[in-house]
Design a protein around this motif. Structure first.
Motif, mmCIF file in Angstrom:
data_model
loop_
_atom_site.group_PDB
_atom_site.id
_atom_site.type_symbol
_atom_site.label_atom_id
_atom_site.label_comp_id
_atom_site.label_asym_id
_atom_site.label_seq_id
_atom_site.Cartn_x
_atom_site.Cartn_y
_atom_site.Cartn_z
ATOM 1 N N VAL A 83 -9.647 -1.355 3.427
ATOM 2 C CA VAL A 83 -8.582 -0.612 2.745
ATOM 3 C C VAL A 83 -7.747 0.188 3.747
ATOM 4 O O VAL A 83 -6.559 0.431 3.507
ATOM 5 N N PHE A 84 -8.330 0.586 4.874
ATOM 6 C CA PHE A 84 -7.533 1.237 5.911
ATOM 7 C C PHE A 84 -6.482 0.281 6.456
ATOM 8 O O PHE A 84 -5.393 0.703 6.864
ATOM 9 N N ALA A 85 -6.787 -1.001 6.456
ATOM 10 C CA ALA A 85 -5.826 -1.999 6.935
ATOM 11 C C ALA A 85 -4.607 -2.085 6.021
ATOM 12 O O ALA A 85 -3.564 -2.625 6.420
ATOM 13 N N GLU A 86 -4.698 -1.552 4.800
ATOM 14 C CA GLU A 86 -3.572 -1.569 3.868
ATOM 15 C C GLU A 86 -2.557 -0.470 4.167
ATOM 16 O O GLU A 86 -1.434 -0.513 3.663
ATOM 17 N N ILE A 87 -2.945 0.532 4.954
ATOM 18 C CA ILE A 87 -2.068 1.673 5.211
ATOM 19 C C ILE A 87 -1.021 1.291 6.258
ATOM 20 O O ILE A 87 -1.345 0.701 7.295
ATOM 21 N N GLU A 88 0.207 1.653 5.992
ATOM 22 C CA GLU A 88 1.305 1.374 6.923
ATOM 23 C C GLU A 88 1.104 2.181 8.210
ATOM 24 O O GLU A 88 0.985 3.410 8.172
ATOM 25 N N LEU A 89 1.080 1.495 9.335
ATOM 26 C CA LEU A 89 0.952 2.185 10.610
ATOM 27 C C LEU A 89 2.264 2.878 10.970
ATOM 28 O O LEU A 89 3.342 2.366 10.666
ATOM 29 N N PRO A 90 2.188 4.045 11.603
ATOM 30 C CA PRO A 90 3.424 4.692 12.057
ATOM 31 C C PRO A 90 4.221 3.749 12.961
ATOM 32 O O PRO A 90 3.666 3.131 13.869
ATOM 33 N N SER A 91 5.504 3.658 12.694
ATOM 34 C CA SER A 91 6.350 2.723 13.440
ATOM 35 C C SER A 91 6.853 3.353 14.734
ATOM 36 O O SER A 91 7.236 4.522 14.765
ATOM 37 N N HIS A 92 6.838 2.553 15.800
ATOM 38 C CA HIS A 92 7.370 3.022 17.082
ATOM 39 C C HIS A 92 8.884 3.222 17.027
ATOM 40 O O HIS A 92 9.450 3.932 17.866
ATOM 41 N N SER A 93 9.541 2.605 16.055
ATOM 42 C CA SER A 93 10.995 2.701 15.974
ATOM 43 C C SER A 93 11.454 3.944 15.221
ATOM 44 O O SER A 93 12.642 4.274 15.238
ATOM 45 N N ASP A 94 10.538 4.652 14.569
ATOM 46 C CA ASP A 94 10.878 5.867 13.830
ATOM 47 C C ASP A 94 10.569 7.099 14.672
ATOM 48 O O ASP A 94 9.695 7.068 15.540
ATOM 49 N N ASP A 95 11.293 8.200 14.394
ATOM 50 C CA ASP A 95 10.883 9.471 14.993
ATOM 51 C C ASP A 95 9.543 9.865 14.389
ATOM 52 O O ASP A 95 9.134 9.357 13.340
ATOM 53 N N TRP A 96 8.833 10.799 15.053
ATOM 54 C CA TRP A 96 7.465 11.103 14.651
ATOM 55 C C TRP A 96 7.370 11.587 13.209
ATOM 56 O O TRP A 96 6.452 11.213 12.483
ATOM 57 N N ARG A 97 8.331 12.405 12.776
ATOM 58 C CA ARG A 97 8.255 12.957 11.427
ATOM 59 C C ARG A 97 8.435 11.866 10.377
ATOM 60 O O ARG A 97 7.688 11.808 9.395
ATOM 61 N N THR A 98 9.426 10.996 10.571
ATOM 62 C CA THR A 98 9.651 9.896 9.633
ATOM 63 C C THR A 98 8.445 8.964 9.599
ATOM 64 O O THR A 98 7.993 8.547 8.529
ATOM 65 N N ALA A 99 7.918 8.662 10.789
ATOM 66 C CA ALA A 99 6.769 7.752 10.885
ATOM 67 C C ALA A 99 5.559 8.307 10.155
ATOM 68 O O ALA A 99 4.872 7.586 9.413
ATOM 69 N N LEU A 100 5.284 9.604 10.334
ATOM 70 C CA LEU A 100 4.107 10.186 9.704
ATOM 71 C C LEU A 100 4.320 10.436 8.212
ATOM 72 O O LEU A 100 3.362 10.422 7.433
ATOM 73 N N HIS A 101 5.573 10.634 7.811
ATOM 74 C CA HIS A 101 5.849 10.765 6.380
ATOM 75 C C HIS A 101 5.578 9.436 5.681
ATOM 76 O O HIS A 101 4.925 9.391 4.631
ATOM 77 N N LYS A 102 6.075 8.344 6.258
ATOM 78 C CA LYS A 102 5.838 7.026 5.676
ATOM 79 C C LYS A 102 4.343 6.704 5.656
ATOM 80 O O LYS A 102 3.814 6.182 4.666
ATOM 81 N N ARG A 103 3.672 7.014 6.751
ATOM 82 C CA ARG A 103 2.230 6.751 6.834
ATOM 83 C C ARG A 103 1.467 7.566 5.800
ATOM 84 O O ARG A 103 0.538 7.066 5.157
ATOM 85 N N SER A 104 1.856 8.821 5.602
ATOM 86 C CA SER A 104 1.174 9.676 4.635
ATOM 87 C C SER A 104 1.362 9.165 3.211
ATOM 88 O O SER A 104 0.426 9.168 2.403
ATOM 89 N N GLU A 105 2.576 8.724 2.896
ATOM 90 C CA GLU A 105 2.843 8.149 1.578
ATOM 91 C C GLU A 105 2.004 6.888 1.365
ATOM 92 O O GLU A 105 1.424 6.676 0.290
ATOM 93 N N SER A 106 1.943 6.048 2.396
ATOM 94 C CA SER A 106 1.182 4.809 2.299
ATOM 95 C C SER A 106 -0.310 5.100 2.168
ATOM 96 O O SER A 106 -1.025 4.427 1.408
#
Length: 208
Positions: A51-74
């Motif tokens: 189930v951890f594999a289902e979580i969206e990994l933080p993207s290298h193309s996003d700034d840190w805040r956007t990446a972690l927001h998306k990851r937290s939602e996922s």
């Protein structure tokens, strides 16, 4: 096998996940399950990693805040789909590759954004504690839809002695009973507060 085990846990909870039940789902004898796994802990570790594999990994193309927001939602969406996973946080002694890759990417996102090692540790702990805590709170709520929320609020309001609990009555009547209220929407508000605080902490470190 992991997919079958996850389906059982999703449908009826971890208590329903027995070797006999899993064997029935797979069309094999219960003892035959042990030809694929060492024990129940091994099975649970595999389920958590899946189930951890289902979580969206933080993207290298996003700034840190956007990446972690998306990851937290996922992450929160995953815990909503698999509510049993909240009880298995860090319970395994042998985390799988998807779990390790996930944690490493989150840490790398923070470090590459300029977070010091101590602040990275603080941020990682704060974010995951918030996500898990919110998911566990949602899991215990006696309602899931807006209609159920409104009905429950009406019952509570009818039972409240407004003179004794004026602020609880006010919140229920003027906020929870407003059209469109959904407790799940509180997640983004809290997450943004947390990310705002980390942003300020990062800026303070840079100035220092």
């Amino acid at each position: 096998m992991l997919e079958a085990a996850i389906d059982i846990a999703d449908e009826d909870g971890l208590d329903a996940l027995t070797m006999r039940r899993l064997g029935e789902a797979l069309g094999i004898e219960a003892m035959s399950v042990y030809t694929h796994i060492a024990n129940k802990e091994d099975l649970l570790n595999g389920m958590v990693d899946a189930v951890f594999a289902e979580i969206e990994l933080p993207s290298h193309s996003d700034d840190w805040r956007t990446a972690l927001h998306k990851r937290s939602e996922s992450f929160r969406d995953m815990l909503t789909r698999h509510s049993w996973a909240t009880s298995l946080k860090d319970s395994g002694t042998n985390p799988g590759p998807a779990t390790l890759r996930h944690h490493d990417r989150v840490l790398g996102t923070l470090r590459n954004a300029g977070f010091s090692l101590p602040l990275t540790a603080h941020a990682f702990a704060a974010l995951d504690s918030y996500i898990y805590g919110f998911a566990m709170q949602e899991k215990t709520l006696p309602f899931t839809t807006e209609e159920e929320t409104a009905a429950m609020a009406q019952i509570m309001l009818a039972q409240l002695a407004m003179a004794d609990y004026p602020y609880l009555a006010e919140l229920t009547a003027k906020h929870v009973l407003r059209p469109g209220y959904n407790f799940s929407h509180e997640f983004d508000f809290g997450l943004d507060l947390l990310l705002d605080g980390l942003e300020r902490a990062l800026a303070a470190e840079a100035e220092a």
